[in-house]
Every structure is written in C-alpha cells, then in structure tokens.
Scaffold this motif. Structure first.
Motif, PDB file in Angstrom:
ATOM      1  N   VAL A 143       0.860  -1.192   0.000  1.00  0.00           N
ATOM      2  CA  VAL A 143       0.000   0.000   0.000  1.00  0.00           C
ATOM      3  C   VAL A 143       0.893   1.238   0.000  1.00  0.00           C
ATOM      4  O   VAL A 143       1.751   1.387   0.858  1.00  0.00           O
ATOM      5  N   PHE A 144       0.694   2.101  -0.988  1.00  0.00           N
ATOM      6  CA  PHE A 144       1.475   3.328  -1.103  1.00  0.00           C
ATOM      7  C   PHE A 144       0.563   4.534  -0.878  1.00  0.00           C
ATOM      8  O   PHE A 144      -0.550   4.572  -1.394  1.00  0.00           O
ATOM      9  N   TYR A 145       1.074   5.525  -0.138  1.00  0.00           N
ATOM     10  CA  TYR A 145       0.302   6.727   0.173  1.00  0.00           C
ATOM     11  C   TYR A 145       0.945   7.931  -0.500  1.00  0.00           C
ATOM     12  O   TYR A 145       2.136   8.185  -0.299  1.00  0.00           O
ATOM     13  N   ARG A 146       0.194   8.645  -1.299  1.00  0.00           N
ATOM     14  CA  ARG A 146       0.710   9.824  -1.979  1.00  0.00           C
ATOM     15  C   ARG A 146       0.237  11.084  -1.271  1.00  0.00           C
ATOM     16  O   ARG A 146      -0.961  11.270  -1.046  1.00  0.00           O
ATOM     17  N   VAL A 147       1.193  11.915  -0.905  1.00  0.00           N
ATOM     18  CA  VAL A 147       0.885  13.125  -0.139  1.00  0.00           C
ATOM     19  C   VAL A 147       1.457  14.343  -0.843  1.00  0.00           C
ATOM     20  O   VAL A 147       2.476  14.273  -1.529  1.00  0.00           O
ATOM     21  N   LEU A 148       0.768  15.452  -0.661  1.00  0.00           N
ATOM     22  CA  LEU A 148       1.121  16.697  -1.339  1.00  0.00           C
ATOM     23  C   LEU A 148       1.280  17.802  -0.308  1.00  0.00           C
ATOM     24  O   LEU A 148       0.531  17.871   0.665  1.00  0.00           O
ATOM     25  N   ASN A 149       2.282  18.658  -0.520  1.00  0.00           N
ATOM     26  CA  ASN A 149       2.498  19.783   0.377  1.00  0.00           C
ATOM     27  C   ASN A 149       1.887  21.037  -0.221  1.00  0.00           C
ATOM     28  O   ASN A 149       2.250  21.468  -1.310  1.00  0.00           O
ATOM     29  N   LYS A 150       0.927  21.605   0.506  1.00  0.00           N
ATOM     30  CA  LYS A 150       0.310  22.869   0.109  1.00  0.00           C
ATOM     31  C   LYS A 150       0.351  23.819   1.293  1.00  0.00           C
ATOM     32  O   LYS A 150      -0.132  23.491   2.375  1.00  0.00           O
ATOM     33  N   ASP A 151       0.972  24.964   1.070  1.00  0.00           N
ATOM     34  CA  ASP A 151       1.051  25.977   2.127  1.00  0.00           C
ATOM     35  C   ASP A 151       1.651  25.411   3.409  1.00  0.00           C
ATOM     36  O   ASP A 151       1.212  25.736   4.522  1.00  0.00           O
ATOM     37  N   GLY A 152       2.642  24.532   3.244  1.00  0.00           N
ATOM     38  CA  GLY A 152       3.349  24.002   4.408  1.00  0.00           C
ATOM     39  C   GLY A 152       2.672  22.837   5.098  1.00  0.00           C
ATOM     40  O   GLY A 152       3.167  22.363   6.121  1.00  0.00           O
ATOM     41  N   GLN A 153       1.564  22.348   4.553  1.00  0.00           N
ATOM     42  CA  GLN A 153       0.849  21.224   5.151  1.00  0.00           C
ATOM     43  C   GLN A 153       0.862  20.022   4.220  1.00  0.00           C
ATOM     44  O   GLN A 153       0.568  20.151   3.029  1.00  0.00           O
ATOM     45  N   TRP A 154       1.198  18.842   4.782  1.00  0.00           N
ATOM     46  CA  TRP A 154       1.189  17.607   4.004  1.00  0.00           C
ATOM     47  C   TRP A 154      -0.168  16.933   4.139  1.00  0.00           C
ATOM     48  O   TRP A 154      -0.646  16.707   5.240  1.00  0.00           O
ATOM     49  N   ARG A 155      -0.775  16.605   2.977  1.00  0.00           N
ATOM     50  CA  ARG A 155      -2.093  15.962   3.015  1.00  0.00           C
ATOM     51  C   ARG A 155      -2.155  14.855   1.966  1.00  0.00           C
ATOM     52  O   ARG A 155      -1.586  14.960   0.886  1.00  0.00           O
ATOM     53  N   VAL A 156      -2.880  13.793   2.307  1.00  0.00           N
ATOM     54  CA  VAL A 156      -3.012  12.639   1.425  1.00  0.00           C
ATOM     55  C   VAL A 156      -3.957  12.972   0.269  1.00  0.00           C
ATOM     56  O   VAL A 156      -5.051  13.481   0.488  1.00  0.00           O
ATOM     57  N   TYR A 157      -3.526  12.647  -0.973  1.00  0.00           N
ATOM     58  CA  TYR A 157      -4.399  12.861  -2.121  1.00  0.00           C
ATOM     59  C   TYR A 157      -4.670  11.578  -2.907  1.00  0.00           C
ATOM     60  O   TYR A 157      -5.481  11.573  -3.827  1.00  0.00           O
ATOM     61  N   ASP A 158      -3.999  10.476  -2.543  1.00  0.00           N
ATOM     62  CA  ASP A 158      -4.275   9.200  -3.209  1.00  0.00           C
ATOM     63  C   ASP A 158      -3.700   8.065  -2.374  1.00  0.00           C
ATOM     64  O   ASP A 158      -2.723   8.240  -1.643  1.00  0.00           O
TER      65      ASP A 158
END
Length: 197
Positions: A143-158
């Motif tokens: 299981v792989f988790y893809r996360v994105l940094n926006k405005d200094g916050q990491w959040r899961v997008y897939d």
C-alpha cells in the motif's frame, strides 16, 4: 470487492508500523493517524450515539488529513474543466461523503493489523509517496500513500493498493457516466448514493 474495501479501510490508518526513513511528509501523516488510533482504541462503546460520536471524530480528522479537493480534481481528470465552480464544490462534498460512507464502518472495526514501512519516495518538489506493506494473518499487501504539500501542510491525495489507486478506481467509474452525459448526471448519481445513508 469486500476484500478490497477492508484493505482500503485499513490503509487509511497510515503509518501504524515502523519506518526506515521518517521524513516530514511521513511525520505529518503519522500525527493525524495517531489521532485516529486514539479514537479507535477507546474501550468498546455500546449504543448508536457512542458509535456516531466516534465516527464523527474520525471524519473530523480525515478533513485535516486528506486533500479532498485535490483528490476530486485528479479523479475527474479532464472532466474537471466541464464542471462549473458550484458543481465542483458539490462534487468534492459528495465524493467525500461517498468515501466516508464506504469506509467508516470498516475503519472503526480495525483489529491491529501490522503495517511495515519501507521508504519514502519523492515524486516532485512538493509530493511524496510513502511505501508500506499491510501484514495480516494470511497475506502481505503493498500500500502506497501519496501526499502533497500545500502551504506548508502535508495531506493525502491518493492511496495505491496492490498497484491500483483510489483515484484510478473511481475515475473509471465516473468516466463511464460522463462519457455521454453532462456533469449534472454524475452529481445526481452521487446525490442518490450519499443520501441513501
């Protein structure tokens, strides 16, 4: 299908096991998951009111943990541009509701499956993929988790399970509806599904 749903539910409980490299993306997600685990590890409650309170707490954490707007945009792909501003917002809300309805019961039935983490891979300047394996009594599931940094916050997008991403899975379903129908047709389908709950 049921096995996939159970695996997906377990997968949302990211970073429960050890890691060989804990970067900022991993640490950020781990903080959110620790909060989910704290809710799940409460002694068993009786009654619908207590169950609903636990589910509400998990939904609140998921709002911080997941980037539902990014998830929605990537799921619709080129069809995103066909939606008006209000339609996009409604789609994000309905899609979030659909995912919550699909997985909330299975998340609350979590039973201490082990998750091992192997590495964190940089996908772009602001995106990482955390690679892991869910270890159950009968199988080991990548299981792989893809996360994105926006405005200094990491959040899961897939979330990618055994090579199949959450985005790709729903994209194929939505594409069939949108191929010969306007955005309103998809929205109406989601309204009916979400409001059944």
């Amino acid at each position: 299908m049921r096995r996939k749903a159970v695996i997906m539910a377990i997968s949302i409980l990211v970073l429960l096991g050890g890691t060989c490299f804990a970067g900022p993306a991993l640490e950020s997600v781990k903080s959110d998951v620790d909060a989910v685990l704290k809710v799940l590890k409460y002694p068993a409650h009786k009654g619908e009111a207590e169950k609903k309170a636990k589910e509400d707490q998990i939904r609140k954490i998921s709002m911080k943990m997941f980037d539902f707007a990014e998830l929605s945009k990537r799921t619709l792909g080129v069809h995103w541009n066909k939606f008006s501003g209000p339609q996009r917002q409604e789609f994000v809300d309905l899609y979030k509701g659909l995912l919550e309805d699909a997985y909330i019961d299975k998340i609350t039935s979590y039973t201490d499956e082990r998750i091992d983490y192997t590495k964190e891979v940089q996908l772009s300047d602001n995106a990482f993929e955390v690679q892991s394996t869910i270890v159950t009594k009968s199988a080991e599931i990548p299981v792989f988790y893809r996360v994105l940094n926006k405005d200094g916050q990491w959040r899961v997008y897939d979330v990618v399970i055994e090579g199949v991403s959450l985005i790709s899975n729903y994209r194929s379903q939505f594409r069939e509806i949108l191929a010969n129908n306007p955005p309103e047709s998809l929205l109406d389908t989601l309204r009916k599904k979400v409001r059944k709950k």
